[in-house]
Design an enzyme around this catalytic site. Structure first.
Site, PDB file in Angstrom:
ATOM      1  N   TYR A 103       0.909  -1.150   0.000  1.00 54.55           N
ATOM      2  CA  TYR A 103       0.000   0.000   0.000  1.00 54.55           C
ATOM      3  C   TYR A 103       0.940   1.190   0.000  1.00 54.55           C
ATOM      4  CZ  TYR A 103      -3.098  -3.316   2.528  1.00 54.55           C
ATOM      5  OH  TYR A 103      -3.815  -4.400   2.954  1.00 54.55           O
ATOM      6  N   CYS A 132       1.527   2.981   3.422  1.00 55.00           N
ATOM      7  CA  CYS A 132       1.866   2.258   4.648  1.00 55.00           C
ATOM      8  C   CYS A 132       3.338   2.466   5.004  1.00 55.00           C
ATOM      9  CB  CYS A 132       1.513   0.776   4.452  1.00 55.00           C
ATOM     10  SG  CYS A 132       2.727  -0.411   4.981  1.00 55.00           S
ATOM     11  N   PHE A 167       5.523   0.746   6.630  1.00 58.69           N
ATOM     12  CA  PHE A 167       6.417  -0.389   6.445  1.00 58.69           C
ATOM     13  C   PHE A 167       6.802  -0.547   4.968  1.00 58.69           C
ATOM     14  CE2 PHE A 167       4.053  -1.417  10.338  1.00 58.69           C
ATOM     15  CZ  PHE A 167       5.123  -1.551  11.208  1.00 58.69           C
ATOM     16  N   CYS A 168       5.861  -0.248   4.082  1.00 53.44           N
ATOM     17  CA  CYS A 168       6.132  -0.321   2.642  1.00 53.44           C
ATOM     18  C   CYS A 168       7.052   0.818   2.231  1.00 53.44           C
ATOM     19  CB  CYS A 168       4.824  -0.258   1.852  1.00 53.44           C
ATOM     20  SG  CYS A 168       3.660  -1.566   2.300  1.00 53.44           S
TER      21      CYS A 168
END
Length: 325
Positions: A57, A60, A62-63
């Site tokens: 995503y 996000c 973490f991405c």
């Protein structure tokens, strides 16, 4: 629900899917490393090159962390934007979270968990001895149970690079450098990331702006996007109050953000450009990746005004832009 939270019926799912796109699903990592069927891999590349596909995503944290790492290292990768509600794009995977990185350096391997992805790929870039598959096996998932009684998988050594002594000396001339990098990478995952949601959903107005951004940048159907935006903003405003309590944040969540960010700047000190010295290390890339998801939102502008982060943040932007060219 597995992964980011597959709430009840359509409405619940919609809401949760959208909410998790901007940091809501922090830290609930379920792992299942499994071999991919050959057909899911694109055309063969010349020998020795690394073929990467990132399932994500866009908003996000973490991405964003994984993208910052790949961009800085000049590694080309394909992006597959995952619909946060149906998540059809990651149907092939028993691990139901993003980011997922499919890597092919001769044979296809699936990497899960943003910090494992970064440690494993960094190890692969430095160490010429092991195949990527072998490196990934050094990060086995371990089952643990959260305080809420939920079964999740943790990776005990996810902040370690799996290097031999000679390589370690080259990357970390003194032991303290390695300890520091690991400490702050962990801090980014365990603390900093939890400050994102309560800050971007702090008021109903900010919650709406955040959802507008998520729906604009993400992969949503028209009706889906409309509902996600209005119901999601409303719900996240309340959920972020719950998160605030769970993570014991101050009443004004901005204060926690300011303190965290200033603590980071202080850790770098006045005599280094980055925590990594003259070049960012993995901690720099992680912190930058997490903070970057707030760009364009009020929380980000407030942070720039009320903390000392700006000079470092701009240096990070420049060095990553240079690397991408």
């Amino acid at each position: 629900g597995r992964g980011g939270g597959g709430g009840g019926g359509g409405g619940g799912r919609l809401l949760l899917g959208a909410a998790f796109a901007l940091g809501g699903g922090a830290g609930l990592y379920l792992a299942a490393r499994h071999r991919l069927r050959e057909h899911s891999v694109a055309a063969e590349l010349p020998a020795g090159s690394l073929q990467l596909t990132l399932y994500q995503y866009k908003t996000c944290p973490f991405c964003s962390k994984v993208r910052a790492f790949l961009d800085y290292h000049g590694l080309p990768y394909e992006i597959v934007e995952v619909n946060p509600i149906m998540r059809k794009e990651i149907k092939f995977s028993s691990y139901r979270k993003v980011p997922i990185l499919l890597a092919n350096a001769g044979s296809p391997v699936q990497l899960n968990d943003s910090s494992v992805i970064i440690s494993a790929i960094k190890t692969y870039l430095i160490s010429k001895r092991n195949s990527l598959e072998e490196i990934v096996s050094f990060y086995p998932p371990m089952k643990t149970v959260t305080e809420q009684g939920k079964e999740i998988f943790e990776y005990g050594n996810k902040y370690w690079l799996m290097l031999d002594e000679k390589e370690t000396k080259r990357v970390y001339p003194v032991k303290e450098v390695r300890v520091e990098e690991m400490k702050w990478r962990k801090w980014a995952d365990d603390w900093l990331v939890h400050l994102i949601s309560p800050n971007v959903y702090r008021t109903p107005k900010e919650a709406l702006a955040s959802f507008d951004y998520i729906v604009r940048e993400g992969k949503f159907g028209t009706v889906e996007g409309f509902f996600a935006k209005y119901m999601g903003a409303f719900a996240m405003f309340f959920i972020s109050k719950r998160l605030k309590k769970r993570h014991h944040l101050q009443d004004n969540v901005r204060e926690d953000l300011y303190e965290a960010v200033n603590e980071w700047v202080k850790a770098i000190g006045k005599h280094r450009l980055f925590m990594g010295g003259n070049q960012p290390n993995l901690a720099d890339l992680a912190v930058y990746g997490v903070l970057r998801v707030m760009e364009g939102l009020q929380a980000f502008d407030d942070m720039m005004v009320h903390t000392k982060i700006q000079p470092w943040y701009q240096r990070m932007e420049e060095v990553i832009q240079k690397a991408e060219v």
